[in-house]
Design a protein around this motif. Structure first.
Motif, PDB file in Angstrom:
ATOM      1  N   UNK A   3       0.799  -1.204   0.000  1.00 21.95           N
ATOM      2  CA  UNK A   3       0.000   0.000   0.000  1.00 21.95           C
ATOM      3  C   UNK A   3       0.837   1.262   0.000  1.00 21.95           C
ATOM      4  N   UNK A   4       2.095   1.197   0.445  1.00 18.74           N
ATOM      5  CA  UNK A   4       2.937   2.381   0.499  1.00 18.74           C
ATOM      6  C   UNK A   4       3.717   2.602  -0.792  1.00 18.74           C
ATOM      7  N   UNK A   5       3.526   1.761  -1.780  1.00 21.48           N
ATOM      8  CA  UNK A   5       4.307   1.836  -3.007  1.00 21.48           C
ATOM      9  C   UNK A   5       3.532   2.560  -4.106  1.00 21.48           C
ATOM     10  N   UNK A   6       4.288   3.065  -5.081  1.00 22.57           N
ATOM     11  CA  UNK A   6       3.700   3.744  -6.234  1.00 22.57           C
ATOM     12  C   UNK A   6       3.629   2.748  -7.383  1.00 22.57           C
ATOM     13  N   UNK A   7       2.432   2.519  -7.895  1.00 23.71           N
ATOM     14  CA  UNK A   7       2.254   1.569  -9.006  1.00 23.71           C
ATOM     15  C   UNK A   7       2.506   2.288 -10.326  1.00 23.71           C
ATOM     16  N   UNK A   8       3.376   1.700 -11.150  1.00 24.42           N
ATOM     17  CA  UNK A   8       3.796   2.327 -12.404  1.00 24.42           C
ATOM     18  C   UNK A   8       3.593   1.357 -13.550  1.00 24.42           C
ATOM     19  N   UNK A   9       2.904   1.803 -14.584  1.00 20.43           N
ATOM     20  CA  UNK A   9       2.748   1.044 -15.817  1.00 20.43           C
ATOM     21  C   UNK A   9       3.545   1.752 -16.904  1.00 20.43           C
ATOM     22  N   UNK A  10       4.622   1.143 -17.361  1.00 23.43           N
ATOM     23  CA  UNK A  10       5.577   1.817 -18.242  1.00 23.43           C
ATOM     24  C   UNK A  10       5.570   1.209 -19.642  1.00 23.43           C
ATOM     25  N   UNK A  11       5.672   2.072 -20.646  1.00 20.87           N
ATOM     26  CA  UNK A  11       5.933   1.626 -22.017  1.00 20.87           C
ATOM     27  C   UNK A  11       7.427   1.333 -22.147  1.00 20.87           C
ATOM     28  N   UNK A  99       2.253  11.562 -14.954  1.00 24.63           N
ATOM     29  CA  UNK A  99       1.097  11.633 -14.056  1.00 24.63           C
ATOM     30  C   UNK A  99       1.176  10.601 -12.942  1.00 24.63           C
ATOM     31  N   UNK A 100       1.853   9.450 -13.207  1.00 26.16           N
ATOM     32  CA  UNK A 100       1.999   8.418 -12.174  1.00 26.16           C
ATOM     33  C   UNK A 100       2.942   8.864 -11.067  1.00 26.16           C
ATOM     34  N   UNK A 101       3.844   9.816 -11.364  1.00 26.13           N
ATOM     35  CA  UNK A 101       4.820  10.291 -10.389  1.00 26.13           C
ATOM     36  C   UNK A 101       4.413  11.615  -9.749  1.00 26.13           C
ATOM     37  N   UNK A 102       3.412  12.248 -10.316  1.00 22.83           N
ATOM     38  CA  UNK A 102       3.054  13.589  -9.884  1.00 22.83           C
ATOM     39  C   UNK A 102       2.536  13.612  -8.444  1.00 22.83           C
ATOM     40  N   UNK A 103       1.659  12.674  -8.121  1.00 21.37           N
ATOM     41  CA  UNK A 103       1.080  12.653  -6.770  1.00 21.37           C
ATOM     42  C   UNK A 103       2.082  12.131  -5.741  1.00 21.37           C
ATOM     43  N   UNK A 104       2.924  11.165  -6.148  1.00 19.29           N
ATOM     44  CA  UNK A 104       3.889  10.568  -5.212  1.00 19.29           C
ATOM     45  C   UNK A 104       5.223  10.407  -5.932  1.00 19.29           C
ATOM     46  N   UNK A 105       6.091  11.416  -5.837  1.00 13.32           N
ATOM     47  CA  UNK A 105       7.370  11.386  -6.563  1.00 13.32           C
ATOM     48  C   UNK A 105       8.217  10.170  -6.213  1.00 13.32           C
ATOM     49  N   UNK A 106       9.020   9.743  -7.188  1.00 10.45           N
ATOM     50  CA  UNK A 106       9.918   8.596  -7.043  1.00 10.45           C
ATOM     51  C   UNK A 106      11.294   9.024  -7.530  1.00 10.45           C
ATOM     52  N   UNK A 107      12.360   8.503  -6.912  1.00 14.05           N
ATOM     53  CA  UNK A 107      13.727   8.849  -7.308  1.00 14.05           C
ATOM     54  C   UNK A 107      14.129   8.060  -8.545  1.00 14.05           C
ATOM     55  N   UNK A 128       4.699  -3.430 -15.584  1.00 19.64           N
ATOM     56  CA  UNK A 128       4.098  -2.896 -14.371  1.00 19.64           C
ATOM     57  C   UNK A 128       5.022  -3.192 -13.191  1.00 19.64           C
ATOM     58  N   UNK A 129       5.425  -2.139 -12.472  1.00 18.50           N
ATOM     59  CA  UNK A 129       6.287  -2.287 -11.297  1.00 18.50           C
ATOM     60  C   UNK A 129       5.725  -1.427 -10.173  1.00 18.50           C
ATOM     61  N   UNK A 130       6.242  -1.641  -8.968  1.00 19.78           N
ATOM     62  CA  UNK A 130       5.908  -0.808  -7.824  1.00 19.78           C
ATOM     63  C   UNK A 130       7.191  -0.250  -7.231  1.00 19.78           C
ATOM     64  N   UNK A 131       7.209   1.056  -6.968  1.00 15.95           N
ATOM     65  CA  UNK A 131       8.409   1.729  -6.481  1.00 15.95           C
ATOM     66  C   UNK A 131       8.110   2.470  -5.183  1.00 15.95           C
ATOM     67  N   UNK A 132       9.182   2.679  -4.405  1.00 19.30           N
ATOM     68  CA  UNK A 132       9.036   3.421  -3.150  1.00 19.30           C
ATOM     69  C   UNK A 132       8.910   4.916  -3.442  1.00 19.30           C
ATOM     70  N   UNK A 133       8.056   5.610  -2.722  1.00 20.41           N
ATOM     71  CA  UNK A 133       7.997   7.077  -2.872  1.00 20.41           C
ATOM     72  C   UNK A 133       9.311   7.709  -2.421  1.00 20.41           C
ATOM     73  N   UNK A 134       9.609   8.863  -2.962  1.00 23.28           N
ATOM     74  CA  UNK A 134      10.835   9.582  -2.630  1.00 23.28           C
ATOM     75  C   UNK A 134      10.859   9.948  -1.145  1.00 23.28           C
ATOM     76  N   UNK A 135      12.008   9.710  -0.492  1.00 20.57           N
ATOM     77  CA  UNK A 135      12.202  10.034   0.925  1.00 20.57           C
ATOM     78  C   UNK A 135      13.258  11.130   1.033  1.00 20.57           C
ATOM     79  N   UNK A 136      12.855  12.400   1.212  1.00 21.13           N
ATOM     80  CA  UNK A 136      13.837  13.499   1.234  1.00 21.13           C
ATOM     81  C   UNK A 136      14.940  13.302   2.260  1.00 21.13           C
TER      82      UNK A 136
END
Length: 636
Positions: A3-11, A99-107, A128-136
């Protein structure tokens, strides 16, 4: 799915050569949003040249169908040579919808980690992958990254001149640090690469290179030297860039800056430096003061006011004093003031786990008080002082999290604090760390036993890579650390060393690999490492150890040249191994021809290495080597 990950669907697209070797082209791609021609133009636009060392990573961008995309290309060596015998490289290029990174940025580093070992769908569908949100707070910002970000605002490209000793992960971490000091929305127009040719005509804004370029600002990895481009930026762009750099360095905490810039997600271009500066200046929450807090910057008075407000249950007033302490912590007070602060904090128990401040505010309170009472940058000595001040029995994971925000100077401290805070914090830090960093912390003699075990398990989860092999070889497979942790337990040492040898050399392990693994570097190989290497080698380990370990040691010893020759001649009855056991089995050959007639030493070692237990092999070899050296001394 977390639930804490960002779901990304990439070309995606795969770039390489076909068997007819007509040149590089798009070999396969997903066709939902990009055509073959779209991908072809993208890969040519962000082509860094032909690197000698792989893998390399290139960051790009695309605007397609009224949408912005963030691109990341991973260039790797393939197993297939071209028509003239050169190894062909292949690039997997992924396009992530912004748009997939806009709400929850990823490094960028986390995107690379997620795409590194992903399988490309055969049906041409998206990945389709899941990534951790950016941690400043986890992004380390070196001075050179601040300089690079400032120079990029001037609209000129920046090159970082570095040699091959700077690992891929270190390069990606630096790119992440620079990008973190720019508005997140600039990633819709940001490009970077872990390597570019110094002569290639590319359009990449931030890149690592072997030699300086005349059209770019050049920063040098190991020095503070800077070379300006042949054509300097326009005076107005230079002034805006200088203002941008001043705002970054004016004493605001770096994680505050990174967090604020990560929230600036509106797409923005380098072509308008004013927009970049406006995004940095917009919303400065740490400059806002609320309530009836003190009007002057007196941290001792703020501590007393906070204690009184907490005791009276006046939350708003307490919040105002806490904001004041946060601002005060950006400046080092003189030592007499520090002593008064420590007295007040101790008297009012403001570092207690029961202090009446909840959630993130408590972490910020701890951080501000640590910075004011001790130091803003955490050293090993400062860490020990704080532990004693708080009390080891009263020290909690929240204290560890607050300390981690003081920018620990050593990698060991960063990992130690992450582990003290929570397993998830350590896991996040490990996910962003490279093999060199993990091995370096494990090799640190001050690293505690339990953390080293965690690092060992993390290494076993790492995919094989050149960086991992280099780090393990340089540390001599941590053999001295296992010896110190498990004295008298050679079986445990042996098991760990065998696992690390397999991790470093998942394929062939022949004479060259054995010599590399046992070459002394910062420490001498232990007996357990010699035994593990012999077991990893298999049949014929005795001869290999004589020529690829003992003979090398003799050759490097401080002998007179004539004596060295005499010693080496005594080893000539042992046949030199040319192939590894795996190559011998594949070719149906033997390490030594039948008519080589090896001497008794070689036959004894061959017999033991083939029939005794693995630990017995190591002990036997050690005893034989000692006896041989003693005999040589008598002969000489």
């Amino acid at each position: 799915m977390g639930g804490d990950l960002v779901r990304i669907s990439a070309e995606w697209a795969r770039w390489g050569k076909r068997e007819d070797d007509r040149g590089y082209e798009v070999l396969a791609f997903s066709g939902a949003h990009f055509s073959r021609e779209n991908f072809h133009r993208l890969l040519q636009r962000f082509s860094p040249g032909t690197p000698e060392r792989l893998p390399q990573v290139t960051i790009g961008w695309a605007g397609q169908r009224q949408a912005d995309w963030v691109g990341i290309g991973i260039q790797e060596a393939s197993d297939r040579p071209d028509r003239v015998g050169r190894r062909v490289s292949e690039t997997r290029f992924f396009c992530v919808p912004y748009d997939a990174l806009r709400a929850r940025p990823v490094s960028y580093l986390d995107l690379f980690t997620r795409f590194w070992d992903v399988e490309l769908p055969e049906d041409g569908g998206p990945v389709v992958v899941e990534a951790r949100p950016l941690r400043p707070e986890l992004i380390d910002i070196p001075q050179k990254a601040e300089n690079a970000a400032e120079l990029l605002v001037s609209r000129k490209p920046v090159c970082v001149v570095a040699d091959d000793r700077v690992s891929l992960h270190d390069r990606l971490r630096f790119i992440d640090a620079v990008a973190a000091l720019l508005p997140y929305g600039v990633r819709t127009r940001f490009s970077a690469s872990t390597w570019t040719s110094s002569t290639a005509d590319h359009k990449i804004r931030l890149s690592f290179t072997d030699e300086p370029r005349e059209d770019s600002y050049n920063l040098f990895w190991n020095t503070t030297t800077r070379e300006d481009p042949r054509d300097l930026p326009a005076p107005l762009d230079l002034r805006i860039a200088e203002q941008y750099g001043q705002r970054i360095r004016e004493g605001v905490r770096r994680d505050h800056v990174v967090r604020r810039l990560a929230e600036a997600v509106a797409p923005v271009s380098f072509e308008d430096p004013h927009q970049l500066l406006a995004a940095l200046l917009r919303e400065r929450p740490e400059a806002r003061a609320g309530g009836d807090g003190p009007a002057t910057s007196d941290p001792v008075a703020a501590v007393e006011g906070l204690a009184a407000a907490l005791k009276a249950g006046e939350r708003e007033k307490a919040g105002s004093f806490l904001n004041q302490l946060s601002l005060d912590s950006k400046v080092d007070p003189p030592e007499p003031v520090r002593r008064r602060l420590r007295d007040g904090v101790m008297m009012h128990r403001l570092l207690s786990r029961n202090v009446a401040v909840e959630g993130p505010a408590r972490i910020e309170l701890y951080r501000a008080l640590f910075a004011l009472c001790f130091q803003r940058v955490l050293t090993d000595r400062g860490y020990e002082q704080i532990l004693e001040f708080v009390g080891r029995d009263s020290y909690t994971g929240e204290h560890a999290l607050a300390l981690s925000r003081l920018a620990p100077v050593s990698r060991r401290l960063r990992f130690t604090l992450a582990r003290q805070h929570s397993p998830g914090e350590l896991e996040a830090l490990l996910g962003n760390a490279g093999a060199h960093e993990i091995v370096a912390v494990a090799a640190d003699p001050e690293t505690d036993r339990s953390l080293r075990e965690e690092l060992y398990r993390a290494l076993l989860r790492c995919p094989p890579s050149g960086e991992l092999t280099e780090a393990l070889v340089e540390s001599v497979f941590l053999c001295d650390r296992w010896r110190d942790m498990y004295p008298g337990s050679e079986d445990i040492q042996f098991e760990r060393l065998q696992n690390l040898l397999w991790l470093a050399y998942p394929g062939d392990f022949g004479p060259h690999q054995l010599q590399e693994a046992l070459t002394p570097r910062r420490v001498m190989p232990t007996l357990s490492l010699v035994a593990a290497a012999a077991a990893r080698y298999g049949q014929g380990a005795g001869a290999a150890l004589v020529h690829n370990f003992l003979a090398v040691m003799v050759d490097k010893a401080a002998f007179d040249p004539k004596e060295r020759v005499r010693v080496l001649r005594t080893l000539e009855d042992v046949p030199v191994p040319v192939y590894s056991p795996a190559q011998v089995a594949q070719a149906g050959a033997r390490h030594a021809p039948e008519d080589a007639r090896p001497g008794r030493f070689a036959r004894a070692v061959e017999f033991v290495s083939g029939h005794a237990t693995v630990i017995g092999v190591g002990l036997f070899l050690f005893a034989v080597v000692v006896a041989l050296v003693a005999a040589l001394i008598v002969l000489i």
